[in-house]
Motif scaffolding. Structure first.
Motif, short mmCIF file in Angstrom:
data_model
loop_
_atom_site.label_atom_id
_atom_site.label_comp_id
_atom_site.label_asym_id
_atom_site.label_seq_id
_atom_site.Cartn_x
_atom_site.Cartn_y
_atom_site.Cartn_z
N ALA A 7 0.86 -1.21 -0.10
CA ALA A 7 -0.02 0.09 -0.02
C ALA A 7 0.87 1.25 -0.02
O ALA A 7 0.26 2.73 -0.52
N GLN A 8 1.96 1.28 0.37
CA GLN A 8 2.99 2.51 0.62
C GLN A 8 3.77 2.60 -0.70
O GLN A 8 4.34 1.73 -1.05
N THR A 9 3.48 3.52 -1.30
CA THR A 9 4.23 3.77 -2.52
C THR A 9 5.58 4.26 -2.26
O THR A 9 6.60 3.91 -3.12
N GLU A 10 5.58 5.26 -1.51
CA GLU A 10 7.03 5.82 -1.12
C GLU A 10 6.98 6.13 0.11
O GLU A 10 6.06 6.85 0.90
N ILE A 11 7.95 5.85 0.99
CA ILE A 11 8.64 6.34 2.27
C ILE A 11 9.93 7.13 2.21
O ILE A 11 10.95 6.55 1.80
N SER A 12 9.90 8.41 3.04
CA SER A 12 11.01 9.01 3.23
C SER A 12 11.32 9.16 4.66
O SER A 12 10.43 9.55 5.25
N VAL A 13 12.65 8.83 5.01
CA VAL A 13 12.95 8.95 6.49
C VAL A 13 14.40 9.35 6.60
O VAL A 13 14.92 9.71 5.42
N THR A 20 9.21 0.59 8.55
CA THR A 20 8.56 -0.51 8.05
C THR A 20 7.83 -0.65 6.94
O THR A 20 7.03 0.18 6.72
N LEU A 21 7.90 -1.63 6.04
CA LEU A 21 7.18 -1.77 4.76
C LEU A 21 6.34 -3.01 4.83
O LEU A 21 6.45 -4.27 5.13
N ASP A 22 5.02 -2.54 4.46
CA ASP A 22 3.89 -3.43 4.59
C ASP A 22 3.78 -4.31 3.61
O ASP A 22 3.81 -3.74 2.12
N CYS A 23 3.33 -5.32 3.37
CA CYS A 23 3.03 -6.36 2.27
C CYS A 23 1.66 -7.18 2.83
O CYS A 23 1.73 -7.92 3.84
N VAL A 89 13.87 0.55 -4.04
CA VAL A 89 12.69 0.00 -4.37
C VAL A 89 12.46 -1.40 -3.71
O VAL A 89 13.46 -2.07 -4.05
N TYR A 90 11.57 -1.49 -2.85
CA TYR A 90 11.52 -2.81 -2.42
C TYR A 90 9.92 -3.50 -2.66
O TYR A 90 9.18 -2.94 -2.58
N PHE A 91 10.62 -4.87 -3.06
CA PHE A 91 9.31 -5.56 -3.62
C PHE A 91 8.82 -6.67 -2.81
O PHE A 91 9.88 -7.54 -2.32
N GLY A 104 4.23 -7.55 -5.83
CA GLY A 104 3.49 -6.02 -5.35
C GLY A 104 3.97 -5.08 -6.22
O GLY A 104 5.09 -5.33 -6.90
N ALA A 105 3.58 -4.00 -6.14
CA ALA A 105 3.63 -2.77 -6.87
C ALA A 105 5.26 -2.05 -6.61
O ALA A 105 5.55 -1.31 -7.24
N GLY A 106 5.51 -2.47 -5.28
CA GLY A 106 6.90 -1.87 -4.89
C GLY A 106 6.61 -0.49 -3.84
O GLY A 106 5.78 0.04 -4.17
N THR A 107 7.62 -0.43 -3.01
CA THR A 107 7.63 0.79 -2.31
C THR A 107 9.07 1.19 -2.29
O THR A 107 10.01 0.60 -2.10
#
Lengths: 113, 115
Positions: A7-13, A20-23, A89-91, A104-107
């Protein structure tokens, strides 16, 4: 049909923050495999981890950890104390008892110094 | 380490041209794959091969064909390139076995632009 949702397209930290990346996945099969891949700017997908549906143990590898919960059909990925080199990008991907991987579409994760 | 090598990182072709994308792996893997990657869509499987001269269609085979004459080499062919085939193309390989959960190993990708 199987489906993987990131669900998360982009995360910036900022560096040293945890991320945390959701799948979330959908399948009617009882036997399946879950994967996480990292794609740095160079383009090559790098395999990070796989899990089969019968192994719900969480795993930690250095700053990376994974939380697999069949009850919620989730396979989340946490980077602790993020570094600039984690920018990628994480898949998340799902594989049934055949050759096919559903991605998934990737984050996109951006870690700022 | 497994090495999957794609012949070009960047390629620019014209509409209507026949385009060949080449992929070679050095680990004696039986399975080879071609994906295309588009923003917001992740990776989608175009074709898969589980042995020399064997191939199976993936999710989006239309407009593409493949060739596997040798175990280490898997070619993707765009018979008549169109602008909607502008994309990043990724090749992968893995060990065989329908029940194998060995990970797929990927090449660096070919960014193809069709003008």
């Amino acid at each position: 049909a199987q489906k993987v949702t990131q669900a998360q397209t982009e995360i910036s930290v900022v560096e040293k923050e945890d991320v945390t990346l959701d799948c979330v996945y959908e399948t009617r099969d009882t036997t399946y495999y879950l994967f996480w891949y990292k794609q740095p700017p160079s383009g090559e997908l790098v395999f990070l981890i796989r899990r089969n549906s019968f192994d719900e143990q969480n795993e930690i590898s250095g700053r990376y950890s994974w939380n697999f919960q069949k009850s919620t059909s989730s396979f989340n990925f946490t980077i602790t104390a993020s570094q600039v080199v984690d920018s990628a990008v994480y898949f998340c991907a799902l594989r049934l008892n055949d050759y096919k991987l559903s991605f998934g579409a990737g984050t996109t994760v951006t870690v700022r110094a | 380490d497994v090495k999957v090598t794609q012949s070009s990182r960047y390629l620019v072709k014209r509409t209507g041209e026949k385009v060949f994308l080449e992929c070679v792996q050095d680990m004696d893997h039986e399975n080879m794959f071609w994906y295309r990657q588009d923003p917001g869509l992740g990776l989608r499987l175009i074709y898969f091969s589980y042995d020399v001269k064997m191939k199976e269609k993936g999710d989006i085979p239309e407009g593409y064909s493949v060739s596997r004459e040798k175990k280490e080499r898997f070619s993707l062919i765009l018979e008549s390139a169109s602008t909607n085939q502008t994309s990043m193309y990724l090749c992968a390989s893995s060990l065989r076995g329908f029940r194998s959960y060995q990970p797929q190993h990927f090449g660096d990708g070919t960014r193809l632009s069709i003008l």
